[in-house]
Scaffold this motif. Structure first.
Motif, short mmCIF file in Angstrom:
data_model
loop_
_atom_site.label_atom_id
_atom_site.label_comp_id
_atom_site.label_asym_id
_atom_site.label_seq_id
_atom_site.Cartn_x
_atom_site.Cartn_y
_atom_site.Cartn_z
N ASN A 147 0.50 -1.73 -0.08
CA ASN A 147 -0.13 0.24 0.09
C ASN A 147 0.76 1.08 -0.20
N SER A 148 1.51 1.42 -1.37
CA SER A 148 2.83 2.54 -1.38
C SER A 148 2.28 3.51 -1.54
N ALA A 149 0.68 3.88 -1.67
CA ALA A 149 0.25 5.22 -1.74
C ALA A 149 -0.83 5.71 -0.50
N ALA A 150 -0.79 4.80 0.09
CA ALA A 150 -0.69 5.37 1.13
C ALA A 150 0.57 6.02 2.31
N HIS A 151 1.76 5.24 2.07
CA HIS A 151 2.98 5.99 2.40
C HIS A 151 3.24 7.40 1.56
N VAL A 152 3.12 7.08 0.57
CA VAL A 152 3.16 8.71 -0.35
C VAL A 152 1.99 9.38 0.28
N LEU A 153 1.16 9.36 0.15
CA LEU A 153 0.28 10.54 0.66
C LEU A 153 0.31 11.44 1.93
N ALA A 154 1.31 10.14 2.97
CA ALA A 154 0.75 10.22 4.32
C ALA A 154 2.18 11.22 4.34
N ARG A 155 3.55 11.20 3.38
CA ARG A 155 4.33 12.06 3.21
C ARG A 155 4.71 13.23 2.83
N ALA A 156 3.14 13.11 1.51
CA ALA A 156 3.06 14.36 1.59
C ALA A 156 2.37 15.40 1.66
N VAL A 157 1.45 14.89 3.32
CA VAL A 157 0.47 16.21 3.93
C VAL A 157 1.44 16.52 5.11
N TYR A 158 2.59 16.22 5.36
CA TYR A 158 3.27 17.21 6.28
C TYR A 158 4.16 18.21 4.93
N SER A 159 4.44 18.46 3.48
CA SER A 159 4.93 19.09 2.65
C SER A 159 3.47 20.28 1.77
N MET A 160 1.95 19.93 2.95
CA MET A 160 1.01 21.06 2.01
C MET A 160 0.98 22.05 2.76
N SER A 161 0.32 23.16 2.48
CA SER A 161 0.26 24.16 3.21
C SER A 161 -1.46 24.23 3.29
N ASP A 162 -2.39 24.04 2.48
CA ASP A 162 -3.73 24.09 2.78
C ASP A 162 -3.70 22.61 2.98
N THR A 163 -5.44 22.59 3.81
CA THR A 163 -5.90 21.19 3.67
C THR A 163 -6.94 20.63 1.86
N GLY A 164 -6.98 19.85 1.91
CA GLY A 164 -7.99 19.59 -0.02
C GLY A 164 -8.36 17.89 0.52
N GLU A 165 -9.01 17.66 -0.35
CA GLU A 165 -9.50 16.08 -0.59
C GLU A 165 -9.70 15.80 -2.51
N TRP A 166 -10.17 15.02 -2.58
CA TRP A 166 -11.23 14.69 -3.84
C TRP A 166 -11.47 13.33 -3.42
N VAL A 167 -12.00 13.34 -5.11
CA VAL A 167 -13.14 12.78 -4.38
C VAL A 167 -13.14 11.43 -6.45
N VAL A 168 -12.62 12.03 -6.85
CA VAL A 168 -12.70 11.29 -8.16
C VAL A 168 -10.76 11.05 -8.78
N THR A 169 -10.86 12.16 -8.58
CA THR A 169 -9.39 12.47 -9.76
C THR A 169 -8.28 12.40 -8.51
N PRO A 170 -6.99 11.99 -8.49
CA PRO A 170 -6.21 11.68 -7.64
C PRO A 170 -5.19 13.09 -7.81
N PRO A 171 -5.07 13.68 -6.69
CA PRO A 171 -3.11 14.72 -6.96
C PRO A 171 -2.62 13.68 -8.01
N LYS A 172 -1.95 14.62 -8.84
CA LYS A 172 -0.61 14.06 -9.74
C LYS A 172 0.79 13.62 -9.13
N PHE A 173 0.84 13.64 -8.26
CA PHE A 173 1.87 13.56 -7.40
C PHE A 173 1.83 11.33 -6.81
N LEU A 174 -0.16 11.18 -6.85
CA LEU A 174 -0.12 9.59 -6.77
C LEU A 174 -0.84 9.14 -7.78
N THR A 175 -0.66 9.42 -8.55
CA THR A 175 -1.85 8.96 -9.72
C THR A 175 -0.70 7.84 -10.10
#
Length: 102
Positions: free
Chosen positions: A66-94
Motif C-alpha cells: 500500500n505504497s499510495a498511503a505512504h506517499v500520501l501521508a508523507r506529502a501531507v507534511y509539505s502541504m500548506s492547506d487542506t484538500g480532498e479529492w473524490v474522483v481524480t487523485p492528485p498528480k503526484f499520486l496517480t
C-alpha cells in the motif's frame, strides 16, 4: 487516521466503503474483536462510527503493498492547506496508485 477517514465519510454521507490499514490489530478489532487491541478507546470510537456506514469493511493491507498511503501521508507534511479529492487523485499520486493496483 481511521477516525478522521470515518468522520469524513460520514460527513459526505457515503456508504459501501472499504478502509485499508497497515495495522493488523486495528483491522481485527474493528471487525469483531475489540478487546484484543492495545488502543481500546480509539477502537471503540471507530466501531461506534462504523455502525453508521453500511456496508463497510476495515481491511488489513501490508504496508509494502500500500505504497499510495505512504506517499500520501508523507506529502501531507509539505502541504500548506487542506484538500480532498473524490474522483481524480492528485498528480503526484496517480503513478503510485497504478503500481498498487497492478
Amino acid at each position: 487516521a481511521l477516525i478522521e477517514a470515518l468522520s469524513w465519510v460520514m460527513a459526505k454521507g457515503y456508504n459501501h466503503c472499504v478502509f485499508d490499514t497497515d495495522s493488523y490489530e486495528l483491522a481485527t478489532a474493528c471487525n469483531g474483536r475489540p478487546g484484543e487491541a492495545y488502543f481500546g478507546n480509539i477502537v471503540m470510537d471507530c466501531i461506534h462510527m462504523l455502525k453508521h456506514i453500511c456496508p463497510v469493511l476495515v481491511d488489513f493491507a501490508y504496508r509494502s503493498s500500500n505504497s499510495a498511503a505512504h506517499v500520501l501521508a508523507r506529502a501531507v507534511y509539505s502541504m500548506s492547506d487542506t484538500g480532498e479529492w473524490v474522483v481524480t487523485p492528485p498528480k503526484f499520486l496517480t503513478h503510485v496508485l497504478d503500481l498498487d493496483l497492478n
